[in-house]
Scaffold this active site. Sequence first.
Site, PDB file in Angstrom:
ATOM      1  CD  GLU A  74     -12.786  43.098 -10.875  1.00 46.92           C
ATOM      2  OE1 GLU A  74     -12.444  41.384 -10.598  1.00 46.92           O
ATOM      3  OE2 GLU A  74     -11.978  43.960 -10.886  1.00 46.92           O
ATOM      4  CG  HIS A 104       1.231  37.876  -3.543  1.00 44.96           C
ATOM      5  ND1 HIS A 104       2.526  38.409  -2.730  1.00 44.96           N
ATOM      6  CD2 HIS A 104      -0.244  38.682  -3.564  1.00 44.96           C
ATOM      7  CE1 HIS A 104       1.267  39.510  -2.221  1.00 44.96           C
ATOM      8  NE2 HIS A 104       0.169  39.495  -2.801  1.00 44.96           N
ATOM      9  CB  CYS A 122     -10.740  37.263 -18.065  1.00 44.08           C
ATOM     10  SG  CYS A 122     -10.895  39.100 -16.685  1.00 44.08           S
ATOM     11  NE  ARG A 165      -6.573  43.048 -13.029  1.00 42.97           N
ATOM     12  CZ  ARG A 165      -7.262  41.998 -12.244  1.00 42.97           C
ATOM     13  NH1 ARG A 165      -7.824  41.255 -12.953  1.00 42.97           N
ATOM     14  NH2 ARG A 165      -5.908  41.351 -11.809  1.00 42.97           N
TER      15      ARG A 165
END
Length: 748
Positions: free
Chosen positions: A606, A364, A677, A507
Site C-alpha cells: 500500500e 465508518h 484488492c 487482514r
Amino acid sequence: MDHVGESDSRKLLRRLRDTLASAEAGQARLDRITELIAESMGTEVCSIYLFRDRDTLELCATQGLERQAVHKTRLRIGEGLVGRVAKTGKPINTEDAPSAPGFRYMPETGEERYSSFLGVPIQRLGETLGVLVVQSREARRYSDDEVYALEVVAMVLAEMAELGAFVGDDAGLSAPHKHPVMIRGSVAQEGNAEGHVWLHEPRVVVTNPVADDPEAELARLNEALETLRVTVDQMLEAVDATDKEQREVLEAYRLFANSRSWRRRIEDDIRRGLSAEAAVEKEQSAARARLAQVPDPYLRERLHDLDDLSNRLLRILTGQGRETGAQMPADPILVARNIGPGELLDYGRSLRGIVLEQGSVGSHAAIVARALAIPLVIHAENITTEALNGDHILVDGDEGVVHLRPEEAVVQAFRDKMAMAAEAQKRYAGLRDQPAVTRDGVRLRLDMNAGLMADLPSLKSSGAEGVGLFRTELQFLVRAKMPRRSELVQIYRRVLDAADGRRVVFRTLDIGSDKVLPYMRQVEEPNPALGWRAIRVGLDKPGVMRMQVQALIRAAWGRPLSVMFPFVAQMDEFVAARDIVLREIERERALGHPLPEKLEIGAMLETPSLAFAPRHFFEMADFISIGGNDLKQFFFAADRENELVRRRYDTLNISFLSLVEMIVKRCEETGTPLSFCGEDAGRPVEAACFAAMGIRTLSMRPASIGPVKHLLRQVDLRELRAAIDAARANGEQSVRRAVMEVLARARG
Ligand code: PEP
Ligand code: MG
C-alpha cells in the site's frame, strides 16, 4: 418607532397569529402581515422577501413600496442589502441605505424615498427562508431593541412559512417541503434507490409560535430545563469513568444546560410573545448561523453540542420524542446529518439507500454502507431541513445526486435507469457459475472483500471464489469496547464456516487515519493518513495484534489460515509481524491446540516504498495484495478522503500502471502470488487493465464481481496490452482513451 416594548411586541405577535387563524389566502395574509408590522413598528415600509429558488429572493408582499413590484422584484443572494442579509444571515441596520455598501437601486419599488433600512433574516433552524425589511423616510439607525423586536417577528414568520401559511396560487409562494428539490452531494457507495424518507432524527414541528401568557411559558421552560438537566446528569452517571471523550461532551452539555446567558436570551424571547419552543428554536437558529461561520473545529464541536442540546430541549417541550409514532416506510431511505456505524447496523439491510449531510467516503458509516451494498450519498447539503418523513426520494448513488419529491419526468427517467441496471444484474447472475476467462484464454480469480457477518451470504450469491480481503477492523469499529479474544474466535470461526473451504484472507487490524476506535486513546496527529496506523500500531502495541492472531489460529482449528498485514512500508515491519505469528503458532503448539493445516502470511502493498523492497521480502511473503486505495493516494500524493483531489489522478495513468507492472514482474521473479484488492479492482475497465498488466487475482465488493467478470469474458488481454503499450510509446499520460477504443470494439 423609538421603542418597541415587550407588551407592543406581544400585541403584534398575537395579531400575527390571528392572521394565521383567519381564512385568508396566502397572499392576503402576507399583505396583512406587512401592514401590521409597519403599523406596530411605526415605519412607513415593511416588506417580505422569500426565496423563490435556492439563489433568488422575491419581493412577496409590501406595505409602503410600490405594489406593482410585488412578485416582480427579484434579487440574487448577496445582491443588494436584502441579498446580503440573506447571504450572511445577519441583520443590516443603516440610516442611509442608498449610500450603504452593496445598495442596489430598484426603480420599480420606489424605495429611493426611504433613507433608513433594517433587514433581518427569516430563519428556521439555520435555514434562511427570506428577509424581513422595515424602512423609514427619516434618516436614523434603529435601536437594538427594535432590531431584536423585528427578529422575534421574523421567527414567527419562519414558523408560519413552515406551517404553509403563505401558500397560494400566486407566483413565488409555494409550500415548504412540497416542491421538488435536487441536491448534489458526493458518491460514497454506488447504486440507485427509490423510496421514501425516513429521518434518523425527525424534525420538531412548532405549531404554536406565539403564546398569550409569558408567565406560563416561562414556567414551561423552567420545567423543561429541569428535566433536561436531570437527563444530562443521568447520562453522565451512566458513562464509564474512563470514557473521557463521552464525559467531555456530556460535561459540555451540562455547562450549556446551566448557562445563564443562553437561558436569559430564551426568556427574553418569551417575554416578547414567543412560545417556549419557538424561543428555544430562535436561539438554536442563531447558533446554527454562527456555526456556519466558525472555522475553529473545537468551537464548532461545542456549537454542535449546543445544537444537540437545543434539540433535546425542543423534544421535551413539544413532547415529540424520536418515537413520533411514525411508521417506517416499507422502502426507507435514511436521511440524517450523520450516523455512526453501530446505528447503521441496527437498521441493517432494511434500508434502500442513505443520504447524509456530512460524512466522508472513508467514514465508518460509509464502510458499513458499502459492506451492506446500500447506495450512499454524502455531503447532501440541507437534506435534513428539506426532507420530511415519508417524502418520495430518489438516490442516484452513481452520480451522488438526490431528488427529493421528484417530478414525474425525473421519476420515469430514473426508473428506466434502474430497470437497465436490473437487466444487467440479471445478465451478471447468469454468469455466476461461469469462470472469469478472457477471450484469449487467461483465467482470472475473482474474490470478494468482506468485513461484516452481513457480507457472508454474498460468498454464495456473488460467485466469488473466496474472500481476498477480510477487513477485521470493522468488527472492532462497530463495538463500544474492545472485543474479547473469545468473541473474535467465534466471529472468525463463523467466517471460515461460511466460506466452506474457500480461501479467506484475514487482514489484521487496520486502524488509525480515519478509522478511529472509540475505546482507544486517540493520538493527536498532524497528518493521520501518514501517521500511526495499521501495522505501525500493531508493532508498537503488540498486545492487540497477538490477541487477534491467537483468535485467528484458534478459529482455524486445523483448517488453512491466511493472514495479511496492512500498510507495510519496509521489509523489517513484515519480518517483525511475521515473527509474532510464528511465535503464536509455537505457543498454540505448546498448549496442545490444533494448528492450521496450512499457514500463509502475506503483506499488503500500500506504500510505493514496498514495491522497491529487497528481493528477500518478496521471497519471504507467502503472497502480496496491492491495496490500491492507499497505494494510489501515496503514489499521487492525493488524499483519498479529500473530495478536492481524490479524483484528480486517473488510475489508468501510465505511471500507475507502470508501477503495477513492476510489482507484477518482481512477484513473478520470486514466484510470489499477487492480487489487487483496492476499490479499482471492482471497476470493470480498471480490472481489465490490471489483468492486461499481469494481475491474475482481483478482490472486490461482491456486487462488482458480475460486471467485472462480464467484461473480462469479452476482452482479449493481448490486444488490450498492445493498446496500453502503444499509448505509452505515444507518450500519453492516461491509457484510458486507447483502452476504451479497444473495449468498444470488443463489445461490438
Ligand atoms: C486499500 O488501501 O486499497 C485497501 C484495500 O485497504 P483499505 O481501503 O481498507 O484501506
Ligand atoms: Mg488500505
